[in-house]
Design a protein around this motif. Sequence first.
Motif, PDB file in Angstrom:
ATOM      1  N   PRO A 136       0.823  -1.207   0.000  1.00 41.57           N
ATOM      2  CA  PRO A 136       0.000   0.000   0.000  1.00 41.57           C
ATOM      3  C   PRO A 136       0.868   1.272   0.000  1.00 41.57           C
ATOM      4  O   PRO A 136       1.995   1.256   0.496  1.00 41.57           O
ATOM      5  N   PRO A 137       0.360   2.364  -0.566  1.00 43.32           N
ATOM      6  CA  PRO A 137       1.162   3.582  -0.670  1.00 43.32           C
ATOM      7  C   PRO A 137       1.428   4.208   0.684  1.00 43.32           C
ATOM      8  O   PRO A 137       0.581   4.169   1.581  1.00 43.32           O
ATOM      9  N   ARG A 138       2.611   4.791   0.823  1.00 36.50           N
ATOM     10  CA  ARG A 138       2.947   5.456   2.081  1.00 36.50           C
ATOM     11  C   ARG A 138       2.124   6.718   2.268  1.00 36.50           C
ATOM     12  O   ARG A 138       1.825   7.125   3.396  1.00 36.50           O
ATOM     13  N   ASP A 139       1.746   7.365   1.144  1.00 36.31           N
ATOM     14  CA  ASP A 139       0.988   8.620   1.213  1.00 36.31           C
ATOM     15  C   ASP A 139      -0.478   8.395   0.895  1.00 36.31           C
ATOM     16  O   ASP A 139      -1.118   9.185   0.209  1.00 36.31           O
ATOM     17  N   ARG A 140      -1.030   7.272   1.388  1.00 34.24           N
ATOM     18  CA  ARG A 140      -2.448   6.976   1.147  1.00 34.24           C
ATOM     19  C   ARG A 140      -3.314   8.147   1.617  1.00 34.24           C
ATOM     20  O   ARG A 140      -3.128   8.651   2.745  1.00 34.24           O
ATOM     21  N   PRO A 141      -4.274   8.605   0.802  1.00 37.58           N
ATOM     22  CA  PRO A 141      -5.125   9.731   1.196  1.00 37.58           C
ATOM     23  C   PRO A 141      -5.888   9.423   2.480  1.00 37.58           C
ATOM     24  O   PRO A 141      -6.380   8.305   2.685  1.00 37.58           O
ATOM     25  N   ALA A 142      -5.942  10.410   3.361  1.00 38.94           N
ATOM     26  CA  ALA A 142      -6.650  10.219   4.629  1.00 38.94           C
ATOM     27  C   ALA A 142      -8.156  10.260   4.393  1.00 38.94           C
ATOM     28  O   ALA A 142      -8.652  10.963   3.520  1.00 38.94           O
ATOM     29  N   GLY A 143      -8.892   9.480   5.207  1.00 41.84           N
ATOM     30  CA  GLY A 143     -10.338   9.508   5.128  1.00 41.84           C
ATOM     31  C   GLY A 143     -10.900   8.717   3.970  1.00 41.84           C
ATOM     32  O   GLY A 143     -10.169   8.125   3.172  1.00 41.84           O
ATOM     33  N   GLN A 144     -12.227   8.750   3.843  1.00 39.56           N
ATOM     34  CA  GLN A 144     -12.891   7.959   2.823  1.00 39.56           C
ATOM     35  C   GLN A 144     -12.870   8.650   1.472  1.00 39.56           C
ATOM     36  O   GLN A 144     -12.680   9.859   1.366  1.00 39.56           O
ATOM     37  N   GLN A 145     -13.069   7.860   0.433  1.00 41.08           N
ATOM     38  CA  GLN A 145     -13.155   8.364  -0.920  1.00 41.08           C
ATOM     39  C   GLN A 145     -14.631   8.551  -1.288  1.00 41.08           C
ATOM     40  O   GLN A 145     -15.491   7.776  -0.871  1.00 41.08           O
ATOM     41  N   THR A 146     -14.910   9.565  -2.076  1.00 41.47           N
ATOM     42  CA  THR A 146     -16.272   9.828  -2.531  1.00 41.47           C
ATOM     43  C   THR A 146     -16.383   9.448  -4.007  1.00 41.47           C
ATOM     44  O   THR A 146     -15.591   9.903  -4.833  1.00 41.47           O
ATOM     45  N   VAL A 147     -17.361   8.613  -4.312  1.00 41.99           N
ATOM     46  CA  VAL A 147     -17.522   8.035  -5.641  1.00 41.99           C
ATOM     47  C   VAL A 147     -18.844   8.513  -6.243  1.00 41.99           C
ATOM     48  O   VAL A 147     -19.891   8.447  -5.589  1.00 41.99           O
ATOM     49  N   LEU A 148     -18.789   8.991  -7.481  1.00 38.34           N
ATOM     50  CA  LEU A 148     -20.015   9.355  -8.195  1.00 38.34           C
ATOM     51  C   LEU A 148     -20.412   8.214  -9.115  1.00 38.34           C
ATOM     52  O   LEU A 148     -19.636   7.795  -9.972  1.00 38.34           O
ATOM     53  N   LEU A 149     -21.641   7.710  -8.928  1.00 39.65           N
ATOM     54  CA  LEU A 149     -22.142   6.599  -9.735  1.00 39.65           C
ATOM     55  C   LEU A 149     -23.475   6.977 -10.375  1.00 39.65           C
ATOM     56  O   LEU A 149     -24.526   6.852  -9.747  1.00 39.65           O
ATOM     57  N   PRO A 150     -23.467   7.403 -11.643  1.00 42.72           N
ATOM     58  CA  PRO A 150     -24.728   7.625 -12.344  1.00 42.72           C
ATOM     59  C   PRO A 150     -25.238   6.375 -13.047  1.00 42.72           C
ATOM     60  O   PRO A 150     -26.358   6.369 -13.551  1.00 42.72           O
ATOM     61  N   LEU A 151     -24.416   5.321 -13.088  1.00 43.54           N
ATOM     62  CA  LEU A 151     -24.811   4.090 -13.763  1.00 43.54           C
ATOM     63  C   LEU A 151     -25.816   3.323 -12.908  1.00 43.54           C
ATOM     64  O   LEU A 151     -25.801   3.413 -11.676  1.00 43.54           O
ATOM     65  N   PRO A 152     -26.678   2.522 -13.522  1.00 37.93           N
ATOM     66  CA  PRO A 152     -27.693   1.792 -12.747  1.00 37.93           C
ATOM     67  C   PRO A 152     -27.073   0.727 -11.851  1.00 37.93           C
ATOM     68  O   PRO A 152     -26.141   0.030 -12.249  1.00 37.93           O
ATOM     69  N   LEU A 153     -27.610   0.598 -10.667  1.00 41.77           N
ATOM     70  CA  LEU A 153     -27.127  -0.405  -9.719  1.00 41.77           C
ATOM     71  C   LEU A 153     -27.431  -1.821 -10.188  1.00 41.77           C
ATOM     72  O   LEU A 153     -26.749  -2.764  -9.776  1.00 41.77           O
ATOM     73  N   PHE A 154     -28.439  -1.980 -11.035  1.00 44.79           N
ATOM     74  CA  PHE A 154     -28.755  -3.331 -11.500  1.00 44.79           C
ATOM     75  C   PHE A 154     -27.727  -3.845 -12.501  1.00 44.79           C
ATOM     76  O   PHE A 154     -27.684  -5.036 -12.787  1.00 44.79           O
ATOM     77  N   HIS A 155     -26.899  -2.955 -13.031  1.00 41.89           N
ATOM     78  CA  HIS A 155     -25.870  -3.387 -13.973  1.00 41.89           C
ATOM     79  C   HIS A 155     -24.674  -3.939 -13.215  1.00 41.89           C
ATOM     80  O   HIS A 155     -24.386  -3.553 -12.086  1.00 41.89           O
ATOM     81  N   VAL A 156     -23.947  -4.863 -13.847  1.00 44.25           N
ATOM     82  CA  VAL A 156     -22.843  -5.538 -13.177  1.00 44.25           C
ATOM     83  C   VAL A 156     -21.793  -4.546 -12.700  1.00 44.25           C
ATOM     84  O   VAL A 156     -21.195  -4.726 -11.624  1.00 44.25           O
ATOM     85  N   THR A 157     -21.553  -3.470 -13.453  1.00 48.66           N
ATOM     86  CA  THR A 157     -20.587  -2.466 -13.013  1.00 48.66           C
ATOM     87  C   THR A 157     -21.089  -1.743 -11.777  1.00 48.66           C
ATOM     88  O   THR A 157     -20.353  -1.555 -10.798  1.00 48.66           O
ATOM     89  N   GLY A 158     -22.354  -1.316 -11.805  1.00 45.38           N
ATOM     90  CA  GLY A 158     -22.904  -0.602 -10.675  1.00 45.38           C
ATOM     91  C   GLY A 158     -22.902  -1.411  -9.394  1.00 45.38           C
ATOM     92  O   GLY A 158     -22.566  -0.904  -8.317  1.00 45.38           O
ATOM     93  N   LEU A 159     -23.280  -2.687  -9.485  1.00 41.56           N
ATOM     94  CA  LEU A 159     -23.362  -3.546  -8.301  1.00 41.56           C
ATOM     95  C   LEU A 159     -21.995  -4.061  -7.871  1.00 41.56           C
ATOM     96  O   LEU A 159     -21.555  -3.851  -6.740  1.00 41.56           O
TER      97      LEU A 159
END
Length: 588
Positions: free
Chosen positions: A252-275
């Motif tokens: 893992p990187p030594r300078d891993r970003p602190a805190g959680q990552q925020t992800v934008l998902l406009p794709l449908p959750l029923f699709h394999v990528t979304g789920l």
Amino acid sequence: MTADRSWPACTIAEAEAALTAPGAPWEMRSEAIGGRTLRTYVHGPRDMRRVIDDSRAYGDREFLIYREERVTFEAHWRAVQAFGRTLAEDFGVAKGDRVAVAMRNYPEWSVCAFAAMAIGAVLVPLNAWETGENLAAMIDASGAKVVAADAERLERLAGQTCSAQQISVRAGGGTGSFEQLVGPVASWGALAPLPAPDRKLTPDDPVAISFTSGTTGAAKGALTTHRMVLTNLANTQYRVARAALRRGDTWPPRDRPAGQQTVLLPLPLFHVTGLHSALIPALSRGNRLMLMYRWNLDEALALIQREQVNILILVPTLVVQLVQRLPAGGTKGLESVHTVTYGGSPAASDLAEGVISRFPGAAPAQGYGATETSSLVASNSHEDLLERPDSVGTAVPCCDVRVVDDAGCDVPRGTAGELWVRGPQVFGGYWGEEEATARVLSDGWYRTGDIVRMDEEGFLFVLDRKKDIVIRGGENVYCAEVEAAIARIPGVLDCAVFGVPDTVMGEIVAASVVVGQNSALTERDIRDALSNRLSAFKIPERVTFSCSALPRNAAGKVIKRDLRASVIAASAPRKSSPGSPVSTRMRR
């Protein structure tokens, strides 16, 4: 992501060896699965119940954001357990029973899906864009005992014969509604922290029946196991680790970003990528997932700025929209974006450079996979994607790939052939479809139907769908090659290439080209621009223009059969020759 003249610091093989070595994150072992010995990952959870329960450790972190609604990990876990208890106690859902979900990207989608998984039921994520007739057909084909559906889907199902018990979501409430059984989103955090029944799951228990997108025919339900889903979970982070080693960094990187990552998902959750490649990784890694009712470019840009989004998960057409809207050099307020990932359909070779130009310092990433492989088979990102912008990357570590001819024999590196895939993420068959299963599975190998070539380092280049190849007078024309050439013509916004019947040649090449409202592009312009890029037999002989988007399914794939039918209907039967093209300008 920064350029470095010393790149790459190691070869692809050296990076994989380091990341899969004993004690490394992707350490592997040989394991017997379904009578075959496959490589599986040593580390990680064994079933989705463990992932769901472990997510509770993120507590009051925000997990899902939908418009003004914000759901923490703790509130989400409580709602999942409450709905799981309801399914088991009130609806009699036992281990192995099917539970269908048909709705927009609401927070309830996630709760319904994970509740089914948690109690050992089999999730059936339905394409929310389907007609009522098709929704009912998929519900009945899966044998779903319960379907949770929003108001729009319930309206479509009205009048259809459907044996599943219905639970309404955001349809006015009332008896038997999700709101009555569990409660509205704002109340989830106050639900009793009582666990749903634990059915003692195993890695090879079924977890989902995901219907294929069906661009060439009726959708089929691919049966997915917990092992498949969790193999993909591990694979979703592999490309980032490999890119780090290739750059000379550690993982893992030594300078891993602190805190959680925020992800934008406009794709449908029923699709394999979304789920499989967005929702489940966000739950497992404590990330915050921004859901959209539907894609809207202005809304997406506002969300990125307001919520300081880090990762965009898109299809190529949406990335193209961003590239066309944003100026080169970056835009104030969008500096938080560090990854733009896309897949699901072919991407233009200059798209990665477009991402770098509009989001300076961000990494482009491309994934390749299928419903039948629980998402990822191969991935490409960072410097590797810029170095090989036409490639979908190399296979993930646990995955075996072959490139074969029509007789099923391996072809030499660099030669075009069909891609076959084998590994713990590959499905075991279509639900209730033995003949369809036999057509795509051979001794554990999944025949993708994609024509690819593989270079000496293992990078895969997708040339076309096998059944979409245009055979013009005995010559194979790979549509993806022609599409890539047309996409580079100034003024072309999007395009699709396909074959149409011809009395002389058998098939000829046709193209549907999307242009702007004031475009003056003509068929002659297209042909002239292609004359120095393609062999004469590959240049489209029928061209249609439109200012409307190409028809696409929920996975973002162009529905070429619709385009083909339109061209055939609009063109009178004739004998053709390369010098007598037909051009039609359409305003759909």
